[in-house]
Design a protein around this motif. Structure first.
Motif, PDB file in Angstrom:
ATOM      1  N   ILE A 151       0.715  -1.117  -0.147  1.00  0.00           N
ATOM      2  CA  ILE A 151      -0.016   0.094  -0.104  1.00  0.00           C
ATOM      3  C   ILE A 151       0.874   1.227  -0.020  1.00  0.00           C
ATOM      4  O   ILE A 151       0.499   2.252  -0.764  1.00  0.00           O
ATOM      5  CB  ILE A 151      -0.953  -0.088   1.097  1.00  0.00           C
ATOM      6  N   ASP A 152       1.882   1.225   1.036  1.00  0.00           N
ATOM      7  CA  ASP A 152       2.604   2.461   0.847  1.00  0.00           C
ATOM      8  C   ASP A 152       3.751   2.325   0.025  1.00  0.00           C
ATOM      9  O   ASP A 152       4.735   3.440  -0.139  1.00  0.00           O
ATOM     10  CB  ASP A 152       3.174   2.671   2.446  1.00  0.00           C
ATOM     11  N   GLY A 153       4.317   1.236  -0.456  1.00  0.00           N
ATOM     12  CA  GLY A 153       5.285   1.136  -1.422  1.00  0.00           C
ATOM     13  C   GLY A 153       6.860   1.570  -0.942  1.00  0.00           C
ATOM     14  O   GLY A 153       6.910   2.255   0.080  1.00  0.00           O
ATOM     15  N   SER A 154       7.835   0.781  -1.433  1.00  0.00           N
ATOM     16  CA  SER A 154       8.941   1.224  -1.008  1.00  0.00           C
ATOM     17  C   SER A 154       9.429   2.421  -1.464  1.00  0.00           C
ATOM     18  O   SER A 154      10.500   3.001  -0.761  1.00  0.00           O
ATOM     19  CB  SER A 154      10.016   0.122  -1.655  1.00  0.00           C
ATOM     20  N   ASP A 155       8.487   3.232  -2.440  1.00  0.00           N
ATOM     21  CA  ASP A 155       9.065   4.525  -2.729  1.00  0.00           C
ATOM     22  C   ASP A 155       8.334   5.802  -2.079  1.00  0.00           C
ATOM     23  O   ASP A 155       8.389   6.589  -2.166  1.00  0.00           O
ATOM     24  CB  ASP A 155       8.710   4.920  -4.301  1.00  0.00           C
ATOM     25  N   GLY A 156       7.518   4.986  -1.062  1.00  0.00           N
ATOM     26  CA  GLY A 156       6.583   5.990   0.074  1.00  0.00           C
ATOM     27  C   GLY A 156       5.405   6.610  -0.683  1.00  0.00           C
ATOM     28  O   GLY A 156       4.837   7.493   0.015  1.00  0.00           O
ATOM     29  N   VAL A 157       4.990   6.048  -1.711  1.00  0.00           N
ATOM     30  CA  VAL A 157       3.950   6.352  -2.327  1.00  0.00           C
ATOM     31  C   VAL A 157       2.540   5.615  -1.895  1.00  0.00           C
ATOM     32  O   VAL A 157       2.503   4.446  -2.099  1.00  0.00           O
ATOM     33  CB  VAL A 157       3.875   6.352  -3.957  1.00  0.00           C
ATOM     34  N   TRP A 158       1.518   6.295  -1.462  1.00  0.00           N
ATOM     35  CA  TRP A 158       0.438   5.807  -0.796  1.00  0.00           C
ATOM     36  C   TRP A 158      -0.439   5.272  -2.115  1.00  0.00           C
ATOM     37  O   TRP A 158      -0.695   6.479  -3.001  1.00  0.00           O
ATOM     38  CB  TRP A 158      -0.394   6.610   0.175  1.00  0.00           C
ATOM     39  N   ARG A 159      -0.951   4.153  -2.162  1.00  0.00           N
ATOM     40  CA  ARG A 159      -1.962   3.695  -3.250  1.00  0.00           C
ATOM     41  C   ARG A 159      -3.289   3.276  -2.950  1.00  0.00           C
ATOM     42  O   ARG A 159      -3.939   3.111  -3.951  1.00  0.00           O
ATOM     43  CB  ARG A 159      -0.980   2.534  -3.661  1.00  0.00           C
ATOM     44  N   ALA A 160      -3.628   3.790  -1.517  1.00  0.00           N
ATOM     45  CA  ALA A 160      -5.126   3.490  -1.160  1.00  0.00           C
ATOM     46  C   ALA A 160      -5.336   4.196  -0.044  1.00  0.00           C
ATOM     47  O   ALA A 160      -4.231   4.515   0.834  1.00  0.00           O
ATOM     48  CB  ALA A 160      -5.412   1.868  -1.226  1.00  0.00           C
ATOM     49  N   ASN A 161      -6.568   4.324   0.251  1.00  0.00           N
ATOM     50  CA  ASN A 161      -6.847   5.176   1.596  1.00  0.00           C
ATOM     51  C   ASN A 161      -7.137   4.039   2.601  1.00  0.00           C
ATOM     52  O   ASN A 161      -8.087   3.393   2.881  1.00  0.00           O
ATOM     53  CB  ASN A 161      -8.066   5.805   1.348  1.00  0.00           C
TER      54      ASN A 161
END
Length: 273
Positions: A151-161
């Motif tokens: 969800i938070d990804g290794s790149d720090g991007v949040w992909r869902a609430n």
């Protein structure tokens, strides 16, 4: 269809993984919004189950209501509070409204309410097989609509609430939201669906049976013929690994068709010719 990552809960019946064949169908890009549901109510005068019961379940950090409206915690899940006057127009209780959240998913709607909206709109609820096919966005056996990245990804991007922090006492809101988010937040999947996981649970047409996958037909499964509960899919803004890891394509939940809560909504599909 089913849990190919091994993260499912046995009681939810996400196994066995099995092949399904579906006729083509058309599905909403987003869950039904507050604005869309308001048009339905304005047109029909419809009264939801939460309004008839004069109460619904609100997550404790989102309650905004007079003390006299609080009926107490829900047995077994004390973070859910029974609140008189909580309904789709007042998602946190009487002190809240829909101001500024027209584009958020409607909540405090039961399966019965969702079915009534579909009748008015000339549409229907998806079967859970249709829902899962659409949520996967064309990715076979992936855990999430975008693939297998967390969800938070290794790149720090949040992909869902979903929930961040210590459930259920502290939500850091790193993804930008404590409760619901606008339906077109984050990014759509490969089929153009927004927020198939997270944000709000979504009602499906099917009755629930944890043993159904072992006997479901290959073509267009529509769920068991009997059962007191209906299927919910996709998880919500409250999902967290320590409590509810159901923000996955294959995850299943259920509730009675007259139940409503502050983290469940629905999307619709077109009627077949």
């Amino acid at each position: 269809m089913g849990d190919s990552s091994g993260d499912g809960l046995p009681a939810d019946g996400e196994i066995p993984v099995h092949d399904v064949e579906l006729r083509g169908f058309e599905i909403d890009a987003t869950p039904v919004t507050n604005a869309q549901f308001a048009r339905f109510v304005d047109s029909t005068g419809f009264v939801t189950d939460a309004e008839r019961f004069a109460s619904s379940a609100v997550f404790h950090l989102l309650v905004a209501a007079p003390a006299s409206d609080i009926t107490g915690p829900v047995a077994g899940t004390p973070w859910w509070i029974g609140v008189r006057g909580a309904d789709w127009r007042h998602p946190g209780g009487r002190a809240t409204s829909l101001a500024g959240i027209d584009d958020h998913p409607v909540v405090h709607v039961s399966w019965n309410d969702a079915a009534a909206y579909c009748d008015w709109a000339g549409r229907r609820l998806p079967t859970e097989a249709e829902w899962e096919r659409a949520a996967r966005g064309g990715l076979d056996r992936a855990a999430y609509p975008w693939g297998d990245d967390p969800i938070d990804g290794s790149d720090g991007v949040w992909r869902a609430n979903v929930w961040q922090g210590a459930f259920p006492v502290r939500n850091t809101a790193e993804d930008g939201w404590i409760g619901t988010a606008p339906v077109r937040s984050f990014s759509p999947n490969g089929f153009g669906l927004w927020q198939a996981v997270g944000n709000v649970w979504e009602w499906c047409a099917d009755r629930f049976d944890a043993a159904y996958y072992a006997r479901s037909p290959l073509a267009d499964p529509a769920g068991p013929d009997a059962g007191d509960e209906r299927v919910l899919r996709g998880g919500s803004y409250l999902c967290h690994p320590s409590y509810c890891n159901r923000y996955r394509n294959s995850a299943r939940s259920r509730n009675t068709p007259d139940s409503s809560m502050g983290n469940a909504g629905f999307r619709t599909v077109g009627l077949r010719a």
